[in-house]
Design an enzyme around this catalytic site. Structure first.
Site, mmCIF file in Angstrom:
data_model
loop_
_atom_site.group_PDB
_atom_site.id
_atom_site.type_symbol
_atom_site.label_atom_id
_atom_site.label_comp_id
_atom_site.label_asym_id
_atom_site.label_seq_id
_atom_site.Cartn_x
_atom_site.Cartn_y
_atom_site.Cartn_z
ATOM 1 N N ALA A 1 16.481 -1.679 -38.732
ATOM 2 C CA ALA A 1 16.762 -2.727 -37.755
ATOM 3 C C ALA A 1 15.492 -3.513 -37.471
ATOM 4 O O ALA A 1 14.375 -3.026 -37.688
ATOM 5 C CB ALA A 1 17.321 -2.134 -36.462
ATOM 6 N N ASP A 2 15.670 -4.736 -36.972
ATOM 7 C CA ASP A 2 14.528 -5.553 -36.567
ATOM 8 C C ASP A 2 14.968 -6.442 -35.415
ATOM 9 O O ASP A 2 16.097 -6.942 -35.406
ATOM 10 C CB ASP A 2 14.009 -6.412 -37.717
ATOM 11 C CG ASP A 2 12.712 -7.112 -37.369
ATOM 12 O OD1 ASP A 2 11.685 -6.423 -37.266
ATOM 13 O OD2 ASP A 2 12.724 -8.347 -37.169
ATOM 14 N N THR A 3 14.083 -6.629 -34.447
ATOM 15 C CA THR A 3 14.379 -7.453 -33.280
ATOM 16 C C THR A 3 13.417 -8.626 -33.213
ATOM 17 O O THR A 3 12.203 -8.458 -33.394
ATOM 18 C CB THR A 3 14.267 -6.627 -31.984
ATOM 19 O OG1 THR A 3 15.202 -5.547 -32.036
ATOM 20 C CG2 THR A 3 14.563 -7.480 -30.757
#
Length: 223
Positions: A80-82
Site C-alpha cells: 500500500a502507499d498513501t
C-alpha cells in the site's frame, strides 16, 4: 484459501489495521541494500492518483523479487502507499482566470520541512489517496496484481505557529505523508473528514477486504 499473507510495509498503522480484521501476516521488508526510497520519487507533472498507483505497484514488484530471492513459501503479497495532495491557486497576473496546481506533499525531510507542509495544509482541505494492491500468486510470472484506490478529503483548522511547532516537537509528523497522523495527536488538527478513516491512516479496510476476498485470504468477515 490462504491463511497468511506477506505485508511489504513497515508501517505500524497498516500492521495494526490488518490485525484488527484478523489477517495473519508476515513482514516482507526491504534489505538495507535496497533503495526503497527511490520508488517514491515523483515524476515531472505526475498527478497524485497516477503517482500513488505507480508507487504501490512498484513496491509490489520489488516485494515479489524479494520473496523469490529469499526462497520464501508461496503466499499473497499486499502493498500500500498513501499520498497527500493539495490544490494550490496559481494566480497569473494580467489573466482573469486563475488555475489550480496539484502539489504532492510527501514525508517531511526534517522539522523545517514538516513546518512548511503543515503551514500549507493549515485552514485548507486536501486529498488523501491510498492505493492497496495484492499479488495472489507471486510464483506465476504473468499473474497480474489487483489494485484499488481510496480517496478522502481532510480539512485542517487554521493552525498557529505555536500549534505547528508544538506538534512537530512530538516527532509524530516525521515519516508520514503530509506530516501528520490522523490516528494520533494529529487528529486534533483536523476539523472534518469525508471518506475512509482507515484509508487516511494508510490502509483502507473496505478496499482491502474486497481484495482479500477476491484473493481467497481468510480474515474476520470470511470464514
Amino acid at each position: 484459501m490462504h491463511s497468511l499473507i506477506y505485508l511489504a510495509s513497515q508501517s505500524p498503522r497498516r500492521q495494526e489495521l490488518l490485525t484488527q480484521i484478523g489477517v495473519k501476516f508476515e513482514l516482507l521488508l526491504a534489505d538495507p541494500s535496497e533503495d526503497a526510497e527511490s520508488l517514491e520519487t515523483q515524476l515531472p507533472n505526475e498527478l497524485a492518483l497516477v503517482y500513488v498507483k505507480r508507487v504501490t505497484l512498484a513496491k509490489l514488484a520489488a516485494a515479489k523479487q524479494r520473496l523469490h530471492a529469499r526462497g520464501l513459501d508461496l503466499a499473497p503479497i499486499l502493498c500500500a502507499d498513501t499520498t497527500v495532495a493539495l490544490l494550490l491557486e496559481d494566480v497569473n497576473q494580467g489573466h482573469q482566470n486563475n488555475s489550480s496546481k496539484e502539489v504532492i506533499l510527501g514525508k517531511p525531510t526534517d522539522h523545517q520541512d514538516a513546518k512548511r507542509i503543515l503551514q500549507l495544509l493549515s485552514g485548507k482541505t486536501h486529498q488523501v489517496h491510498t492505493a492497496v494492491a495484492v499479488l495472489s500468486n507471486p510464483h506465476i510470472n504473468d499473474d497480474q496484481p489487483k489494485i484499488l484506490v481510496s480517496s478522502s478529503q481532510v480539512t485542517f483548522k487554521s493552525l498557529t505557529d505555536e500549534e505547528i511547532n508544538a506538534y512537530i516537537l512530538t516527532n509524530e509528523p516525521m515519516g508520514k505523508a503530509g506530516a501528520y497522523g490522523i490516528q494520533g495527536i494529529g487528529g486534533c488538527l483536523i476539523s472534518n473528514i469525508s471518506g475512509s478513516y482507515s484509508g487516511i491512516m494508510g490502509l483502507p479496510l473496505f478496499e482491502t477486504s474486497l481484495l482479500l476476498n477476491e484473493t481467497g485470504v481468510q480474515f474476520s468477515l470470511k470464514p
